[in-house]
Each structure stands twice: as structure tokens, then as C-alpha cells.
Design an enzyme around this catalytic site. Structure first.
Site, PDB file in Angstrom:
ATOM      1  N   TYR A  94       0.834  -1.204   0.000  1.00  0.00           N
ATOM      2  CA  TYR A  94       0.000   0.000   0.000  1.00  0.00           C
ATOM      3  C   TYR A  94       0.871   1.258   0.000  1.00  0.00           C
ATOM      4  O   TYR A  94       0.739   2.095  -0.886  1.00  0.00           O
ATOM      5  CB  TYR A  94      -0.902  -0.027   1.227  1.00  0.00           C
ATOM      6  CG  TYR A  94      -1.863   1.130   1.319  1.00  0.00           C
ATOM      7  CD1 TYR A  94      -2.995   1.180   0.499  1.00  0.00           C
ATOM      8  CD2 TYR A  94      -1.677   2.165   2.241  1.00  0.00           C
ATOM      9  CE1 TYR A  94      -3.900   2.228   0.592  1.00  0.00           C
ATOM     10  CE2 TYR A  94      -2.576   3.211   2.339  1.00  0.00           C
ATOM     11  CZ  TYR A  94      -3.687   3.237   1.516  1.00  0.00           C
ATOM     12  OH  TYR A  94      -4.583   4.283   1.612  1.00  0.00           O
ATOM     13  N   LYS A 126       1.490   3.544  -3.214  1.00  0.00           N
ATOM     14  CA  LYS A 126       1.053   4.947  -3.313  1.00  0.00           C
ATOM     15  C   LYS A 126       2.229   5.860  -3.648  1.00  0.00           C
ATOM     16  O   LYS A 126       2.065   6.876  -4.326  1.00  0.00           O
ATOM     17  CB  LYS A 126       0.401   5.396  -2.011  1.00  0.00           C
ATOM     18  CG  LYS A 126      -0.960   4.767  -1.743  1.00  0.00           C
ATOM     19  CD  LYS A 126      -2.069   5.402  -2.582  1.00  0.00           C
ATOM     20  CE  LYS A 126      -3.434   4.846  -2.176  1.00  0.00           C
ATOM     21  NZ  LYS A 126      -4.538   5.415  -2.972  1.00  0.00           N
ATOM     22  N   ASN A 129      -5.967   9.729   8.126  1.00  0.00           N
ATOM     23  CA  ASN A 129      -7.090   8.887   8.575  1.00  0.00           C
ATOM     24  C   ASN A 129      -8.428   9.633   8.527  1.00  0.00           C
ATOM     25  O   ASN A 129      -8.601  10.644   9.198  1.00  0.00           O
ATOM     26  CB  ASN A 129      -6.852   8.397  10.009  1.00  0.00           C
ATOM     27  CG  ASN A 129      -5.625   7.515  10.110  1.00  0.00           C
ATOM     28  OD1 ASN A 129      -4.516   7.960   9.859  1.00  0.00           O
ATOM     29  ND2 ASN A 129      -5.826   6.260  10.448  1.00  0.00           N
ATOM     30  N   THR A 188      -0.553   7.219  18.064  1.00  0.00           N
ATOM     31  CA  THR A 188      -1.529   8.287  17.810  1.00  0.00           C
ATOM     32  C   THR A 188      -1.960   8.313  16.350  1.00  0.00           C
ATOM     33  O   THR A 188      -1.244   7.851  15.458  1.00  0.00           O
ATOM     34  CB  THR A 188      -0.954   9.678  18.158  1.00  0.00           C
ATOM     35  OG1 THR A 188       0.071  10.007  17.206  1.00  0.00           O
ATOM     36  CG2 THR A 188      -0.415   9.728  19.567  1.00  0.00           C
ATOM     37  N   ARG A 238       1.054   9.958  14.148  1.00  0.00           N
ATOM     38  CA  ARG A 238       0.681  10.544  12.856  1.00  0.00           C
ATOM     39  C   ARG A 238      -0.194  11.770  13.082  1.00  0.00           C
ATOM     40  O   ARG A 238      -1.188  11.705  13.798  1.00  0.00           O
ATOM     41  CB  ARG A 238      -0.058   9.519  12.006  1.00  0.00           C
ATOM     42  CG  ARG A 238      -0.295  10.037  10.602  1.00  0.00           C
ATOM     43  CD  ARG A 238      -1.062   9.062   9.760  1.00  0.00           C
ATOM     44  NE  ARG A 238      -0.303   7.867   9.441  1.00  0.00           N
ATOM     45  CZ  ARG A 238      -0.877   6.690   9.238  1.00  0.00           C
ATOM     46  NH1 ARG A 238      -2.177   6.562   9.352  1.00  0.00           N
ATOM     47  NH2 ARG A 238      -0.148   5.651   8.922  1.00  0.00           N
TER      48      ARG A 238
HETATM   49  P1  NAD Z   1     -12.684   2.107   0.358  1.00  0.00           P
HETATM   50  O1  NAD Z   1     -12.029   0.791   0.479  1.00  0.00           O
HETATM   51  O2  NAD Z   1     -13.981   2.346   1.034  1.00  0.00           O
HETATM   52  O3  NAD Z   1     -12.895   2.488  -1.179  1.00  0.00           O
HETATM   53  C1  NAD Z   1     -12.056   2.060  -2.205  1.00  0.00           C
HETATM   54  C2  NAD Z   1     -12.906   1.788  -3.428  1.00  0.00           C
HETATM   55  O4  NAD Z   1     -12.050   1.378  -4.520  1.00  0.00           O
HETATM   56  C3  NAD Z   1     -13.901   0.656  -3.215  1.00  0.00           C
HETATM   57  O5  NAD Z   1     -15.165   1.024  -3.720  1.00  0.00           O
HETATM   58  C4  NAD Z   1     -13.303  -0.516  -3.974  1.00  0.00           C
HETATM   59  O6  NAD Z   1     -14.274  -1.446  -4.413  1.00  0.00           O
HETATM   60  C5  NAD Z   1     -12.613   0.216  -5.123  1.00  0.00           C
HETATM   61  N1  NAD Z   1     -11.510  -0.518  -5.720  1.00  0.00           N
HETATM   62  C6  NAD Z   1     -10.477  -1.139  -5.108  1.00  0.00           C
HETATM   63  N2  NAD Z   1      -9.652  -1.699  -6.001  1.00  0.00           N
HETATM   64  C7  NAD Z   1     -10.161  -1.417  -7.226  1.00  0.00           C
HETATM   65  C8  NAD Z   1      -9.774  -1.729  -8.553  1.00  0.00           C
HETATM   66  N3  NAD Z   1      -8.675  -2.458  -8.803  1.00  0.00           N
HETATM   67  N4  NAD Z   1     -10.544  -1.289  -9.581  1.00  0.00           N
HETATM   68  C9  NAD Z   1     -11.680  -0.577  -9.353  1.00  0.00           C
HETATM   69  N5  NAD Z   1     -12.092  -0.256  -8.110  1.00  0.00           N
HETATM   70  C10 NAD Z   1     -11.350  -0.674  -7.051  1.00  0.00           C
HETATM   71  O7  NAD Z   1     -11.602   3.178   0.838  1.00  0.00           O
HETATM   72  P2  NAD Z   1     -11.737   4.737   1.110  1.00  0.00           P
HETATM   73  O8  NAD Z   1     -11.503   4.944   2.552  1.00  0.00           O
HETATM   74  O9  NAD Z   1     -12.946   5.284   0.495  1.00  0.00           O
HETATM   75  O10 NAD Z   1     -10.441   5.261   0.344  1.00  0.00           O
HETATM   76  C11 NAD Z   1     -10.527   5.844  -0.945  1.00  0.00           C
HETATM   77  C12 NAD Z   1      -9.136   6.285  -1.389  1.00  0.00           C
HETATM   78  O11 NAD Z   1      -8.609   7.218  -0.453  1.00  0.00           O
HETATM   79  C13 NAD Z   1      -8.128   5.142  -1.503  1.00  0.00           C
HETATM   80  O12 NAD Z   1      -7.318   5.360  -2.645  1.00  0.00           O
HETATM   81  C14 NAD Z   1      -7.301   5.287  -0.255  1.00  0.00           C
HETATM   82  O13 NAD Z   1      -5.984   4.813  -0.452  1.00  0.00           O
HETATM   83  C15 NAD Z   1      -7.334   6.789  -0.017  1.00  0.00           C
HETATM   84  N6  NAD Z   1      -7.105   7.101   1.400  1.00  0.00           N
HETATM   85  C16 NAD Z   1      -8.100   6.868   2.318  1.00  0.00           C
HETATM   86  C17 NAD Z   1      -7.860   7.124   3.662  1.00  0.00           C
HETATM   87  C18 NAD Z   1      -8.903   6.920   4.707  1.00  0.00           C
HETATM   88  O14 NAD Z   1      -8.624   7.128   5.892  1.00  0.00           O
HETATM   89  N7  NAD Z   1     -10.120   6.563   4.386  1.00  0.00           N
HETATM   90  C19 NAD Z   1      -6.609   7.623   4.062  1.00  0.00           C
HETATM   91  C20 NAD Z   1      -5.633   7.810   3.101  1.00  0.00           C
HETATM   92  C21 NAD Z   1      -5.896   7.556   1.782  1.00  0.00           C
HETATM   93  N1  UDP Z   2      -6.144  -0.294  15.734  1.00  0.00           N
HETATM   94  C1  UDP Z   2      -6.561  -0.761  16.974  1.00  0.00           C
HETATM   95  N2  UDP Z   2      -7.645  -1.588  17.030  1.00  0.00           N
HETATM   96  C2  UDP Z   2      -8.351  -1.948  15.934  1.00  0.00           C
HETATM   97  C3  UDP Z   2      -7.951  -1.443  14.663  1.00  0.00           C
HETATM   98  C4  UDP Z   2      -6.835  -0.628  14.604  1.00  0.00           C
HETATM   99  O1  UDP Z   2      -5.956  -0.463  17.991  1.00  0.00           O
HETATM  100  O2  UDP Z   2      -9.334  -2.683  16.067  1.00  0.00           O
HETATM  101  C5  UDP Z   2      -4.985   0.615  15.678  1.00  0.00           C
HETATM  102  C6  UDP Z   2      -3.929   0.253  14.645  1.00  0.00           C
HETATM  103  O3  UDP Z   2      -3.007  -0.678  15.180  1.00  0.00           O
HETATM  104  C7  UDP Z   2      -3.312   1.611  14.370  1.00  0.00           C
HETATM  105  C8  UDP Z   2      -4.488   2.580  14.526  1.00  0.00           C
HETATM  106  O4  UDP Z   2      -5.469   1.888  15.292  1.00  0.00           O
HETATM  107  O5  UDP Z   2      -2.338   1.912  15.332  1.00  0.00           O
HETATM  108  C9  UDP Z   2      -5.100   3.014  13.209  1.00  0.00           C
HETATM  109  O6  UDP Z   2      -5.374   1.853  12.470  1.00  0.00           O
HETATM  110  P1  UDP Z   2      -6.139   1.888  11.067  1.00  0.00           P
HETATM  111  O7  UDP Z   2      -6.111   0.493  10.529  1.00  0.00           O
HETATM  112  O8  UDP Z   2      -7.448   2.551  11.244  1.00  0.00           O
HETATM  113  O9  UDP Z   2      -5.294   2.872  10.152  1.00  0.00           O
HETATM  114  P2  UDP Z   2      -3.728   3.074   9.871  1.00  0.00           P
HETATM  115  O10 UDP Z   2      -2.911   2.176  10.744  1.00  0.00           O
HETATM  116  O11 UDP Z   2      -3.588   2.744   8.433  1.00  0.00           O
HETATM  117  O12 UDP Z   2      -3.530   4.501  10.213  1.00  0.00           O
END
Ligand code: NAD
Ligand code: UDP
Length: 324
Positions: free
Chosen positions: A143, A147, A172, A208, A273
Site C-alpha cells: 500500500y 502509493k 485517517n 496516535t 501521525r
Molecule cells: P474504500 O475501500 O472504502 O474504497 C475504495 C474503493 O475502490 C472501493 O469502492 C473498492 O471497491 C474500489 N476498488 C479497489 N480496487 C479497485 C480496482 N482495482 N478497480 C476498481 N475499483 C477498485 O476506501 P476509502 O476509505 O474510500 O479510500 C478511498 C481512497 O482514499 C483510496 O485510494 C485510499 O488509499 C485513499 N485514502 C483513504 C484514507 C482513509 O482514511 N479513508 C486515508 C488515506 C488515503
Molecule cells: N487499531 C486498533 N484496534 C483496531 C484497529 C486498529 O488499535 O481494532 C490501531 C492500529 O493498530 C493503528 C491505529 O489503530 O495503530 C489506526 O489503524 P487503522 O487500521 O485505522 O489505520 P492506519 O494504521 O492505516 O492509520
């Protein structure tokens, strides 16, 4: 405008589509429904300006559009680690295909990148100039390195082919429509507390995160897309909480009798973070407006409603298997 949203059936993408549709744009949503689902878009199905295409971004596609919001990629560690090779393909081949499309039709392209490009950061809060501390061979690499390559591709298409790019580094984000089995911390804690199950804290809970409500994030993405700056720009809420604090807040808001259970910390879990959003403030005149408790309240309400109605009544709410 005619706007393509890849990953538009997912959590952030569907909220973005709601905003774009309400502004009167034509929207094409591309999704392979790995973590997205049609239920998120049901209200637009009969709208003449909305089109839903089941398509995997790792395959090329030809469309006529003006802007591309490229969000397709599973965002939860549980889902992106389920098939890590597919996650890399999505980030690299998927982004390549969408940039190729942007080049061909001269569309502006916005990449949904992530704070994960900073890895386990050695500087705090994270500024966009920071180059990150990422393990290239860990379980999160599919991931975060994926990215990072996606960002590289965007900047190379910009320099080499004059593609108009925008790069958002999303921190997040949480809110209604997160999947109950999403595996991310907010959805886990809320679902666990509502079901009367133990709230699972990984490690001692001292790590965090900074949690941005989805409507704030969508506003930031749209300002970035329609502004003059290519980025990268951090989009996130700079209010920082320990995971233990988050667990206690959810416990207090949902069920004070919930048990807090400590479980092992996953490999390469970032310690701290928090975004520095100086750039977003000055370039986009943007900052988050929804405080954590307010955002959690709407999220808890949404989970409560879905959990009461979904079990048998909503056949659309499924997570499909990822194809290789
Ligand atoms: P999500 O998993 O809810 O949505 C992702 C969507 O992409 C889903 O609808 C999934 O079906 C679709 N998808 C996955 N692989 C695909 C493929 N190969 N072809 C077509 N569709 C595909 O996640 P989200 O939280 O809505 O995240 C959306 C974007 O934002 C992602 O690119 C993620 O990396 C980025 N992002 C999200 C967060 C967050 O906290 N939610 C943080 C950082 C970055
Ligand atoms: N985490 C947790 N319990 C859970 C899911 C996640 O303590 O049930 C923690 C995880 O280890 C991380 C933080 O929460 O330290 C955020 O996790 P998340 O998967 O939401 O996002 P990311 O690690 O990608 O920021």
C-alpha cells in the site's frame, strides 16, 4: 463537467459523488466492488447524469471526461493486505491506466494518495517536504510503496506529458458508510461497542492518529482539484489522539460498560501521525470543521441504523472477493 470517480462506490468516493451530483455535474463511477458497494450509490441510480461502470482499473478503459478523481484502492490494512499483489497492481497499473486516460483526453487528474507515504515518521507533525520512513519489504509496503509509485507516476506524467495533476495526501478519515468489517480503527471500535463486544486496542494504545471527518475531507479534495496548486497537499485533521483515548471516547459515547481488550500491535504500525496542514490552509483556504465527538456521533448513528436493518434486508451490502 463530466467527472470520473474511480473507487466511487467506496467510503470516501460515494460521499464525493454525492457532492459532485448535487452540484449538477455528470458523474461516471468506476468500481470493481472489492470494498465498495452499490448501496452507497442507490439514490443516484435513476439519475440521468449518473453512470455506474463495473470495471477494474488495472484494465485500461476509454472514456470522455474532464476530470478524474482517482480513489480506487482498498484503504484498510485488513483489505489491502488480503491480496497484496493485487493492491500493488491497483496502485501501479491502475494509476498508470488512469493517467494514460487523462493524457489522452486532457483531463485533470487527482490522486488520492495517503499519509502512509511518510511511513513510521521521524518528524512530527508531518510536512509535505518530509520524504518518509517506509519499509520497502513489510506487510504495509504493497500500500505505502504502491502509493509512492502512484505519486511518482503522477509527477512524471505531469513533467513528461503536461498532464494536469493534483496530489492529495489523505490522513485517517472516518464517517458514515465505513464498512462494519472494514478493519480500520474507528469502524472497529464503533461496531464492537454497539454489539457489546470487547473494543480491541492493538498494542498499549499509546500510538496516535488524527481523524478527519469525511465531509471535511471531500471539501478539501474538491478545492484541490479546482484550485491552482498541484500538491502534494496534506488533507487531514491536525487534532491528535492516542488510540486509547479514541477507544475511551467511543466507549463513553456508545456503551460505558464495553470492555477494552489489548491485543498485539501489527508489524510496522506507525507510532505517531498528525498532519501539518499549513499548505492546505494557505493554498486551499481549507481546514477541518467537524470535531471528533460530532463526527463520531453521526458515524455511530449510521452504524446503528445499518446494523438494525442490514442483516437480512439489504442484499447489496457485501464485500466481494478480490480477483487476482
Ligand atoms: P474504500 O475501500 O472504502 O474504497 C475504495 C474503493 O475502490 C472501493 O469502492 C473498492 O471497491 C474500489 N476498488 C479497489 N480496487 C479497485 C480496482 N482495482 N478497480 C476498481 N475499483 C477498485 O476506501 P476509502 O476509505 O474510500 O479510500 C478511498 C481512497 O482514499 C483510496 O485510494 C485510499 O488509499 C485513499 N485514502 C483513504 C484514507 C482513509 O482514511 N479513508 C486515508 C488515506 C488515503
Ligand atoms: N487499531 C486498533 N484496534 C483496531 C484497529 C486498529 O488499535 O481494532 C490501531 C492500529 O493498530 C493503528 C491505529 O489503530 O495503530 C489506526 O489503524 P487503522 O487500521 O485505522 O489505520 P492506519 O494504521 O492505516 O492509520
Amino acid at each position: 463537467m463530466r467527472i470520473l470517480v474511480t473507487g466511487g462506490a467506496g467510503f470516501i468516493g460515494s460521499h464525493l459523488i454525492d457532492r459532485l451530483m448535487s452540484q449538477g455535474h455528470e458523474v461516471i463511477c468506476l468500481d470493481n466492488f472489492y470494498t465498495g458497494n452499490k448501496a452507497n450509490l442507490l439514490k443516484w441510480f435513476s439519475h440521468p447524469y449518473f453512470e455506474l461502470v463495473r470495471h477494474d482499473v488495472t484494465d485500461p478503459i476509454r472514456l470522455e471526461i474532464d476530470q478524474i478523481y482517482h480513489l480506487a484502492c482498498p484503504a484498510s490494512p485488513v483489505h489491502y493486505q488480503y491480496n497484496p499483489v493485487k493492491t500493488i497492481k491497483t496502485n501501479v497499473m491502475g494509476t498508470l491506466n488512469m493517467l494514460g486516460l487523462a493524457k489522452r483526453v486532457k483531463a485533470r487528474f487527482l490522486l488520492a494518495s495517503t499519509s502512509e507515504v511518510y511511513g513510521d515518521p521521524e518528524i512530527h507533525p508531518q510536512v509535505e517536504e518530509y520524504r518518509g520512513n517506509v519499509n520497502p519489504i513489510g506487510i504495509r509496503s504493497c500500500y505505502d510503496e504502491g502509493k509512492r509509485v502512484a505519486e511518482t507516476l503522477a509527477f512524471d506524467y505531469h513533467r513528461q506529458n503536461d498532464v494536469e495533476i493534483r496530489v492529495a495526501r489523505i490522513f485517517n478519515t472516518y464517517g458514515p458508510r465505513m464498512l462494519e468489517n472494514d478493519g480500520r480503527v474507528v469502524s472497529n471500535f464503533v461496531a464492537q461497542a454497539l454489539k457489546g463486544k470487547p473494543v480491541t486496542i492493538y498494542g498499549d494504545g499509546s500510538q496516535t492518529r488524527s481523524f478527519c471527518y469525511v465531509s471535511d475531507l471531500v471539501e478539501g479534495l474538491m478545492r484541490l482539484m479546482n484550485g491552482e496548486h498541484i500538491g502534494p497537499v496534506n488533507l487531514g485533521n491536525p487534532e491528535e489522539y492516542t488510540i486509547l483515548q479514541l477507544a475511551q471516547t467511543v466507549q463513553e459515547m456508545v456503551n460505558p460498560d464495553s470492555e477494552l481488550r489489548f491485543e498485539p500491535l501489527p508489524q510496522d504500525d506507525p507510532r505517531r501521525r498528525k498532519p501539518d496542514i499549513t499548505r492546505a490552509r494557505s493554498w486551499l483556504d481549507w481546514q477541518p470543521t467537524v470535531p471528533l465527538r460530532e463526527g463520531l456521533k453521526s458515524t455511530i448513528e449510521d452504524f446503528r441504523t445499518r446494523m438494525n436493518t442490514e442483516t437480512t434486508e439489504n442484499p447489496l451490502h457485501v464485500v466481494s472477493s478480490p480477483n487476482a
